[in-house]
Each structure stands twice: as structure tokens, then as C-alpha cells.
Design a protein around this motif. Structure first.
Motif, PDB file in Angstrom:
ATOM      1  N   ALA A 193       9.328  79.156 -15.481  1.00 16.15           N
ATOM      2  CA  ALA A 193       8.464  79.513 -15.115  1.00 16.15           C
ATOM      3  C   ALA A 193       7.443  77.945 -14.290  1.00 16.15           C
ATOM      4  O   ALA A 193       6.837  77.303 -13.085  1.00 16.15           O
ATOM      5  CB  ALA A 193       7.595  80.299 -15.363  1.00 16.15           C
ATOM      6  N   ALA A 194       7.385  77.254 -15.308  1.00 17.13           N
ATOM      7  CA  ALA A 194       6.839  75.881 -14.792  1.00 17.13           C
ATOM      8  C   ALA A 194       7.138  74.963 -13.978  1.00 17.13           C
ATOM      9  O   ALA A 194       6.271  74.691 -12.819  1.00 17.13           O
ATOM     10  CB  ALA A 194       6.648  74.770 -16.631  1.00 17.13           C
ATOM     11  N   VAL A 195       7.980  74.639 -13.638  1.00 14.02           N
ATOM     12  CA  VAL A 195       9.149  74.172 -12.956  1.00 14.02           C
ATOM     13  C   VAL A 195       9.001  74.757 -11.581  1.00 14.02           C
ATOM     14  O   VAL A 195       8.472  74.294 -10.546  1.00 14.02           O
ATOM     15  CB  VAL A 195      10.609  73.801 -13.349  1.00 14.02           C
ATOM     16  N   ARG A 196       9.835  75.879 -11.532  1.00 19.96           N
ATOM     17  CA  ARG A 196       9.171  76.015  -9.949  1.00 19.96           C
ATOM     18  C   ARG A 196       7.570  76.655  -9.810  1.00 19.96           C
ATOM     19  O   ARG A 196       7.680  76.546  -8.946  1.00 19.96           O
ATOM     20  CB  ARG A 196       9.134  77.937 -10.546  1.00 19.96           C
ATOM     21  N   GLN A 197       6.313  77.073 -10.550  1.00 19.39           N
ATOM     22  CA  GLN A 197       5.231  76.618 -10.210  1.00 19.39           C
ATOM     23  C   GLN A 197       5.018  74.864  -9.700  1.00 19.39           C
ATOM     24  O   GLN A 197       4.627  74.686  -8.703  1.00 19.39           O
ATOM     25  CB  GLN A 197       4.206  75.986 -10.825  1.00 19.39           C
ATOM     26  N   LEU A 198       5.877  73.723 -10.511  1.00 16.89           N
ATOM     27  CA  LEU A 198       5.595  72.936  -9.362  1.00 16.89           C
ATOM     28  C   LEU A 198       6.252  72.325  -8.914  1.00 16.89           C
ATOM     29  O   LEU A 198       5.794  71.643  -7.528  1.00 16.89           O
ATOM     30  CB  LEU A 198       6.252  71.382 -11.156  1.00 16.89           C
ATOM     31  N   LEU A 199       6.979  72.368  -8.021  1.00 16.61           N
ATOM     32  CA  LEU A 199       8.298  73.042  -7.036  1.00 16.61           C
ATOM     33  C   LEU A 199       7.026  73.587  -5.597  1.00 16.61           C
ATOM     34  O   LEU A 199       7.043  72.922  -4.835  1.00 16.61           O
ATOM     35  CB  LEU A 199       9.379  73.703  -6.726  1.00 16.61           C
ATOM     36  N   ALA A 200       6.986  74.684  -6.111  1.00 15.34           N
ATOM     37  CA  ALA A 200       5.868  75.003  -4.989  1.00 15.34           C
ATOM     38  C   ALA A 200       4.943  74.391  -4.685  1.00 15.34           C
ATOM     39  O   ALA A 200       4.472  74.246  -3.961  1.00 15.34           O
ATOM     40  CB  ALA A 200       5.592  76.268  -5.637  1.00 15.34           C
ATOM     41  N   ARG A 201       4.808  73.607  -5.615  1.00 17.42           N
ATOM     42  CA  ARG A 201       3.114  72.756  -5.447  1.00 17.42           C
ATOM     43  C   ARG A 201       3.951  71.191  -4.701  1.00 17.42           C
ATOM     44  O   ARG A 201       2.899  71.667  -3.506  1.00 17.42           O
ATOM     45  CB  ARG A 201       2.067  72.406  -6.536  1.00 17.42           C
ATOM     46  N   LEU A 202       4.939  71.064  -5.428  1.00 17.05           N
ATOM     47  CA  LEU A 202       5.072  69.781  -4.102  1.00 17.05           C
ATOM     48  C   LEU A 202       5.207  70.018  -2.808  1.00 17.05           C
ATOM     49  O   LEU A 202       4.763  68.996  -2.440  1.00 17.05           O
ATOM     50  CB  LEU A 202       5.910  69.337  -5.379  1.00 17.05           C
ATOM     51  N   THR A 203       5.781  71.682  -2.703  1.00 19.69           N
ATOM     52  CA  THR A 203       6.286  71.807  -1.430  1.00 19.69           C
ATOM     53  C   THR A 203       5.796  72.008  -0.473  1.00 19.69           C
ATOM     54  O   THR A 203       5.271  71.522   0.626  1.00 19.69           O
ATOM     55  CB  THR A 203       7.893  72.834  -1.373  1.00 19.69           C
ATOM     56  N   GLY A 204       4.124  72.696  -1.153  1.00 16.99           N
ATOM     57  CA  GLY A 204       2.827  72.559  -0.725  1.00 16.99           C
ATOM     58  C   GLY A 204       2.127  71.086   0.110  1.00 16.99           C
ATOM     59  O   GLY A 204       1.736  71.363   1.090  1.00 16.99           O
ATOM     60  N   GLU A 205       2.676  70.564  -0.425  1.00 19.88           N
ATOM     61  CA  GLU A 205       2.158  69.188  -0.637  1.00 19.88           C
ATOM     62  C   GLU A 205       2.888  68.665   0.024  1.00 19.88           C
ATOM     63  O   GLU A 205       2.796  66.532   0.653  1.00 19.88           O
ATOM     64  CB  GLU A 205       1.430  68.464  -1.453  1.00 19.88           C
TER      65      GLU A 205
END
Length: 108
Positions: free
Chosen positions: A13-25
Motif C-alpha cells: 500500500a505504501a508503494v502504491r501511494q508513492l507511485l500515485a504521488r510520483l505519477t501525479g508529479e
């Protein structure tokens, strides 16, 4: 690796959140080739038409990797030593020494 194998829900879940944030950036996440190779190796085990050298030791090494503090090379060394009936695997690596089948060699 946790994202790919999904063996720890909180870490995945932490990696999914990180990926979502990076994708947004508009950024990407670096994935070392060793992670890709480990995932590919895991997938090969299900291919009935393949006979993989030291397959059982590789399976054990992947299991040890998922459970403990050692890297893949150390886990494979431990698994191969166990397969050969040669335990413990003596190591100077404190992380590897915490894996079942290995023992820390202390410098005197």
C-alpha cells in the motif's frame, strides 16, 4: 519488490501511494534490474515445461528473502548450504546471520 509480490499489505500500500504521488508529479520510480530478475525468476517456477537448476534452493532463497533481513545472494547461499546438508552457513553479515540456517562469525 513488495509491490510485485504483494507479500506485505502495508508495504504494498505504501508503494502504491508513492507511485500515485510520483505519477501525479510526472516523475518515475527507479526499479533496479535485480528486482525485475527476482520477479521473472518467481514467474518461471510455474512453467511446467522448464527444469531450473537448483530450483528448490532458489524457491527457498526467495522465501527467505521475503521473510528476512538478508539480500538475495545471502539467501541463496543459505539455501544452497542447506540443500548440501552443510549448515550453518557462517557469515560476517549481521543481517544474513539473522536468517535461519546462518550463523554470525565474530572476528576475534
Amino acid at each position: 519488490m513488495r509491490y510485485l509480490v504483494q507479500d506485505d499489505a502495508a508495504q504494498a500500500a505504501a508503494v502504491r501511494q508513492l507511485l500515485a504521488r510520483l505519477t501525479g508529479e510526472g516523475a518515475t520510480l527507479f526499479v533496479p534490474v535485480t528486482v525485475v530478475l527476482l520477479q521473472a525468476l518467481s514467474s518461471l517456477f510455474s512453467a511446467a515445461e522448464l527444469s531450473i537448476e537448483s530450483e528448490r534452493a532458489l524457491e527457498v532463497a526467495l522465501q527467505l528473502l521475503r521473510q528476512g533481513p538478508a539480500d538475495f545472494a545471502d539467501c541463496l547461499h543459505i539455501a544452497l548450504a542447506a540443500q548440501a546438508g552443510e549448515q550453518p552457513l557462517w557469515t560476517f553479515d549481521k543481517g544474513a546471520a539473522r536468517v535461519n540456517g546462518a550463523q554470525l562469525l565474530v572476528k576475534s
